[in-house]
Design a protein around this motif. Structure first.
Motif, short mmCIF file in Angstrom:
data_model
loop_
_atom_site.label_atom_id
_atom_site.label_comp_id
_atom_site.label_asym_id
_atom_site.label_seq_id
_atom_site.Cartn_x
_atom_site.Cartn_y
_atom_site.Cartn_z
N ARG A 259 1.11 -1.37 0.35
CA ARG A 259 0.36 0.15 0.04
C ARG A 259 1.17 0.72 0.01
O ARG A 259 1.66 1.40 0.89
CB ARG A 259 -0.88 0.13 1.10
N PRO A 260 0.94 1.25 -1.08
CA PRO A 260 2.90 2.56 -1.32
C PRO A 260 1.57 4.48 -0.51
O PRO A 260 0.44 4.57 -0.58
CB PRO A 260 2.46 2.80 -2.96
N TYR A 261 2.57 4.89 -0.62
CA TYR A 261 2.13 6.06 0.95
C TYR A 261 3.69 6.92 0.24
O TYR A 261 4.65 6.58 0.09
CB TYR A 261 2.25 5.92 1.52
N ASP A 262 3.37 8.47 -0.06
CA ASP A 262 4.71 9.42 0.60
C ASP A 262 5.06 10.08 1.80
O ASP A 262 4.66 10.20 2.24
CB ASP A 262 4.31 10.14 -0.64
N VAL A 263 6.81 10.02 1.72
CA VAL A 263 7.03 10.98 3.34
C VAL A 263 7.79 12.34 2.56
O VAL A 263 8.11 12.05 1.18
CB VAL A 263 7.65 10.51 3.37
N VAL A 264 6.58 13.65 2.85
CA VAL A 264 6.68 14.63 2.00
C VAL A 264 7.45 15.49 3.58
O VAL A 264 7.45 14.99 3.80
CB VAL A 264 5.56 15.33 1.85
N VAL A 265 8.32 16.06 2.57
CA VAL A 265 9.83 16.83 3.23
C VAL A 265 9.97 18.19 3.29
O VAL A 265 10.32 18.21 1.33
CB VAL A 265 10.98 15.90 4.10
N GLY A 266 9.67 19.19 3.43
CA GLY A 266 10.03 20.75 3.22
C GLY A 266 10.00 21.63 4.83
O GLY A 266 9.76 20.74 5.25
N ARG A 267 9.51 22.90 3.59
CA ARG A 267 9.19 24.18 5.00
C ARG A 267 8.00 24.49 5.13
O ARG A 267 7.37 24.48 3.43
CB ARG A 267 10.17 24.63 4.60
N ASP A 268 7.01 24.72 5.49
CA ASP A 268 5.90 25.16 5.42
C ASP A 268 4.79 24.46 5.35
O ASP A 268 3.85 25.29 3.44
CB ASP A 268 5.84 26.45 5.78
N VAL B 68 4.18 13.60 6.66
CA VAL B 68 4.36 15.07 6.47
C VAL B 68 5.25 15.55 7.52
O VAL B 68 5.13 15.52 9.03
CB VAL B 68 3.03 16.13 6.80
N CYS B 69 6.37 15.82 6.53
CA CYS B 69 7.93 16.47 7.97
C CYS B 69 7.83 18.10 7.37
O CYS B 69 8.43 17.99 6.19
CB CYS B 69 8.49 15.33 7.21
N GLU C 43 18.95 17.82 3.89
CA GLU C 43 18.72 16.34 3.18
C GLU C 43 19.83 15.47 3.87
O GLU C 43 19.38 14.11 3.45
CB GLU C 43 20.41 16.98 2.47
N ILE C 44 20.02 15.30 5.24
CA ILE C 44 20.60 14.65 5.92
C ILE C 44 19.64 14.09 6.37
O ILE C 44 18.73 12.99 6.60
CB ILE C 44 21.17 15.03 7.11
N ILE C 45 17.85 14.70 6.72
CA ILE C 45 16.52 14.27 7.31
C ILE C 45 16.31 12.91 5.81
O ILE C 45 15.68 12.37 6.21
CB ILE C 45 15.43 14.91 7.23
N ALA C 46 16.42 13.45 5.08
CA ALA C 46 15.80 12.76 3.46
C ALA C 46 16.50 11.80 3.31
O ALA C 46 15.41 10.80 3.46
CB ALA C 46 15.71 13.98 2.19
#
Length: 354
Positions: free
Chosen positions: A11-20, A159-160, A212-215
């Motif tokens: 069951r694929p899902y995404d981890v989204v990394v960004g600001r605001d 959501v990160c 980058e290190i989080i991703a």
């Protein structure tokens, strides 16, 4: 810049990394749910209120205690009661907004209500982003140990929002880096190089190096989980440092931060690998140098060994009476060490004595 890391399970899902990105990403992920239960820790009350204002009156808010105090059956029962009174159905969703303990709890409650409702996880700590919220493991603690009651349950999205980390105290930010160090040693040496050569910017949430290190750390876990969702083989490598780390947390009655306990567990696993004739001493020293540069502990009182050993024997990674540890043959070369004798274990522990 926003980075999307796919987790390619059944069951694929995404981890989204960004600001605001918190509100728009969660709003998109829960679109279509008749009701949404937002489980949040006290420090996230403002963000929870903003989410309710964004989504409307069908959002229910539930504040839970900080840290491991949230991961108790009494807290889960409180959330089940709210869901029951609101007539939650399988088309409704849960949002976990907070640190790793909150996302563990929210995932567990979602997994167990009607045998599974949707959950979106929005971690607010480094630990939550790189570890707890990714991979579908959920759980609560018992008197006998950590995470002994739980379930595997895929989130719909993670959501990160790195902006949530901007105001974290420095020591709380750094404690989450134990899991990042783990990811570097088991799979991605570039993480270790970033920490060794660019420590200041790599630990500053506003920098590209931090993103980058989080991703990279999330990618390590995503790759492993895609191969072994229910921990039948490869996923065990993610437990590097955790067998002793979880025992320390239990012994300390969860007054220690998870990352501090795992840091000591990483040192123990490195010393165990060295004693087993697998890991060069230079790599053990590298563990110590990186952890200490992050102001993480690498020693522990010698007199608590028997208590820790008894707790490790109840660890979910044990097989009957046989203890199992993840050790390294070298950087990015993890393997299972089964049934090391008690004298080797104690000798490794003695190396940590303060």
């Amino acid at each position: 810049m926003t980075t999307v890391i796919p987790v390619r399970t059944e069951r694929p899902y995404d981890v989204v990394v960004g600001r605001d990105i918190l509100l728009p990403q969660i709003a998109e992920a829960v679109a279509g749910a008749a009701q949404v239960l937002v489980v949040h820790q006290p420090a996230m009350a403002r963000q929870a209120d903003a989410l309710k204002a964004e989504l409307g009156d069908h959002v229910l808010l539930a504040e839970v205690p900080d840290a491991e105090a949230a991961k108790r059956i009494e807290v889960a029962q409180f959330l089940w009661q709210i869901m029951g009174q609101a007539d939650f159905t399988r088309t409704d969703m849960v949002v976990g907004l907070g640190g790793g303990a909150v996302t563990d709890l929210a995932g567990f409650v979602a997994a167990t209500w009607l045998r599974g409702v949707g959950v979106v996880l929005a971690p607010s700590s480094v630990l939550g982003m790189v570890d707890a919220a990714v991979g579908g493991k959920t759980g609560i603690n018992t008197e006998q140990g950590k995470n002994l009651v739980g379930a595997f349950h895929h989130p719909a999205r993670v959501v990160c929002d790195l902006a949530l980390l901007d105001t974290l105290p420095r020591n709380e930010l750094l404690t989450g880096f134990a899991e990042i160090v783990k990811a570097g040693f088991i799979a991605d040496p570039a993480i270790l190089t970033l920490l060794e050569e660019h420590l200041d910017v790599a630990t500053d949430p506003t920098t590209p190096e931090f993103a980058e290190i989080i991703a990279r750390s999330i990618q390590v876990k995503a790759d492993v989980v895609a191969e072994d969702f229910t921990e039948q083989g490869l996923r065990e490598i993610l437990n590097y440092g955790h067998t002793l780390g979880h025992a320390i947390e239990h012994t300390e009655r969860y007054r220690w931060r998870h990352g501090a306990a795992v840091a000591i567990g990483l040192m123990f696993a490195a010393e165990l690998g060295r004693l087993a004739g697998r890991l060069p001493e230079s790599v053990v020293d590298r563990h110590r140098a990186i952890l200490e540069s992050l102001e993480l502990p690498t020693t522990y009182p010698i007199g608590r060994w028997q208590t820790l050993l008894a707790t490790m024997r109840r660890d979910k990674k044990a097989r009957g009476a046989m203890l199992r540890f993840i050790v390294l043959d070298d950087v990015a070369r993890p393997r299972v060490l089964e049934g090391p004798d008690d004298s080797m274990l104690f000798t490794a522990y003695q190396s940590l004595a303060d």
